[in-house]
Design an enzyme around this catalytic site. Sequence first.
Site, PDB file in Angstrom:
ATOM      1  N   ARG A   1      59.287  29.698  61.924  1.00  0.00           N
ATOM      2  CA  ARG A   1      58.126  30.291  61.278  1.00  0.00           C
ATOM      3  C   ARG A   1      58.214  30.057  59.771  1.00  0.00           C
ATOM      4  NH1 ARG A   1      59.891  34.082  65.119  1.00  0.00           N
ATOM      5  NH2 ARG A   1      58.368  34.558  66.756  1.00  0.00           N
TER       6      ARG A   1
ATOM      7  N   LYS B   1      61.362  37.334  63.741  1.00  0.00           N
ATOM      8  CA  LYS B   1      60.398  38.346  64.149  1.00  0.00           C
ATOM      9  C   LYS B   1      61.046  39.281  65.157  1.00  0.00           C
ATOM     10  CE  LYS B   1      55.562  38.754  65.524  1.00  0.00           C
ATOM     11  NZ  LYS B   1      54.331  38.004  65.915  1.00  0.00           N
TER      12      LYS B   1
ATOM     13  N   HIS C   1      51.690  27.159  60.364  1.00  0.00           N
ATOM     14  CA  HIS C   1      51.960  27.574  61.741  1.00  0.00           C
ATOM     15  C   HIS C   1      51.559  26.498  62.738  1.00  0.00           C
ATOM     16  CE1 HIS C   1      53.707  31.064  63.575  1.00  0.00           C
ATOM     17  NE2 HIS C   1      52.799  31.092  64.531  1.00  0.00           N
TER      18      HIS C   1
ATOM     19  N   ARG D   1      54.554  24.687  63.955  1.00  0.00           N
ATOM     20  CA  ARG D   1      55.287  25.405  65.007  1.00  0.00           C
ATOM     21  C   ARG D   1      54.587  25.224  66.354  1.00  0.00           C
ATOM     22  NH1 ARG D   1      58.652  29.972  66.123  1.00  0.00           N
ATOM     23  NH2 ARG D   1      57.676  31.561  67.421  1.00  0.00           N
TER      24      ARG D   1
ATOM     25  N   HIS E   1      60.424  33.893  71.296  1.00  0.00           N
ATOM     26  CA  HIS E   1      59.451  34.778  71.941  1.00  0.00           C
ATOM     27  C   HIS E   1      60.174  35.777  72.839  1.00  0.00           C
ATOM     28  CE1 HIS E   1      55.946  31.670  71.541  1.00  0.00           C
ATOM     29  NE2 HIS E   1      56.166  32.347  70.431  1.00  0.00           N
TER      30      HIS E   1
ATOM     31  N   TYR F   1      50.914  27.619  75.307  1.00  0.00           N
ATOM     32  CA  TYR F   1      51.016  26.193  74.999  1.00  0.00           C
ATOM     33  C   TYR F   1      50.787  25.315  76.229  1.00  0.00           C
ATOM     34  CZ  TYR F   1      52.940  27.985  70.687  1.00  0.00           C
ATOM     35  OH  TYR F   1      53.102  28.659  69.506  1.00  0.00           O
TER      36      TYR F   1
END
Length: 467
Positions: free
Chosen positions: A282, A307, A413, A416, A439, A448
């Site tokens: 990120r 995150k 982003h 990514r 994630h 995706y």
Amino acid sequence: MTNFHKTSPTTLPERRETGRPSSWDRYLSVLEAQRIPENQRRWYMVRAEAFVAFVKPARMTEVESEQVVAFFHRHSLEQSLSDWQFRQMVEAVQLLVIDLADNRACRSLDWDYWKEAGQALAVDHPTMAQAVHPEALVSALPRYQASADQHEPLKTLAHSLRARRYSLRTEQTYVDWCHRFILFVRPKRMQESSAQDVEAFLAHLAVERQVAASTQNQALNALVYLFKEVLGRPLADLQFGRAKRPPRLPVVLSRDEVRALLAELSGVYGLMARLMYGTGMRLMECVRLRVGDVDFGNGRIVVRDGKGGKDRVVPLPERLVEDLKRHLQDVRGLHEGDLAVGAGTVYLPDALARKYPNAPQEWIWQYVFPSSRLSTDPKLGKLRRHHLHESGLQRVIKAAAMQAGIAKRVNSHALRHSFATHLLEAGYDIRTVQELLGHADVSTTMIYTHVLNRGGVPPVRSPVDEL
């Protein structure tokens, strides 16, 4: 160009009506050609004059890039220049050395880095805010918009969020939404507000402000926390359901578009963009990367405090190893120069600086992508070199996408998103991609699968192509 040393541009020079124009005349013409506003030209010339004096007696065609960098370093120590003044100084020197003098030796200098990476981190930036007491950040809110007693619930809210280890972004976002709620229900006091006031505020956001569903849900989360944890009155009778957030497909670049984008990027920002595409990091994970987290021996990068506060490991792209090593050599020289003038420290989280007093000056704790300027720590008053501001990379990537003619909403982003999609196209399983992206749930990674070109599956052909 020796006549640069014979005239002074402290005031705009009168143009020569006859004879050969002076170097300052020609520099003024460059400023006009670059559409520098007339009221700023005098200051550009003042900055250029300071540089000429710094490298004297060298001609502008003879100046080496090391001299330019030394000039910028000297001014990076000065706290009197604002962000825009530092950028103006860099632009003034670039126009003087490159556009006017056509100095080939300085063309390879990373001008974008010096212009964009000099933006100081504000006190409320998440990196800086960790060193500031949460109540002090609330006190910085505009006093004219709410009375002091209205700020007390916000201070309690910020203190509660910090104590429970919520991220700084979440803390700032929740305080901001609750502050807006206070202004919405005014003159009613916060303690007198009810679930009906919350419903009215959320309806106002959707109808009047026309915010996105995710934004409305974010405001609702902040108010639910406020009423439950601060006011002690959970919103049990709230008759307002969460807004349904429609699924959004990510912006994914094709491999050709990635090549075209990266071809427009060079220097530090080019390296950062390549690293983000090559690792899936990120934006903030990239700018906060520290030297000790780059493991050349094992060919990996450890992403710390991502995150959700989680760490993870991503592969170090082999193609970027040599570029990254050369970059770190330059950063080390910058760090040693900072140590020589009594600076050279960085901010360390979680009271590590108290546990290891020498750690802030150690090489492994320095940022891989440091700011081009030193900043004064708001708490201790020390000169520190923080990481560069993330907005600089965002601006450069957007400009590069326009230059490459990519007709998509390209931002940092998107690199990514492209990383994840291209890995799935290459046959990697979705759980591997989930771990690389950090994630928590594979359902997040599943987005995706809707945008990739599946190998072995023939693409759907439009009927119009069959006509």
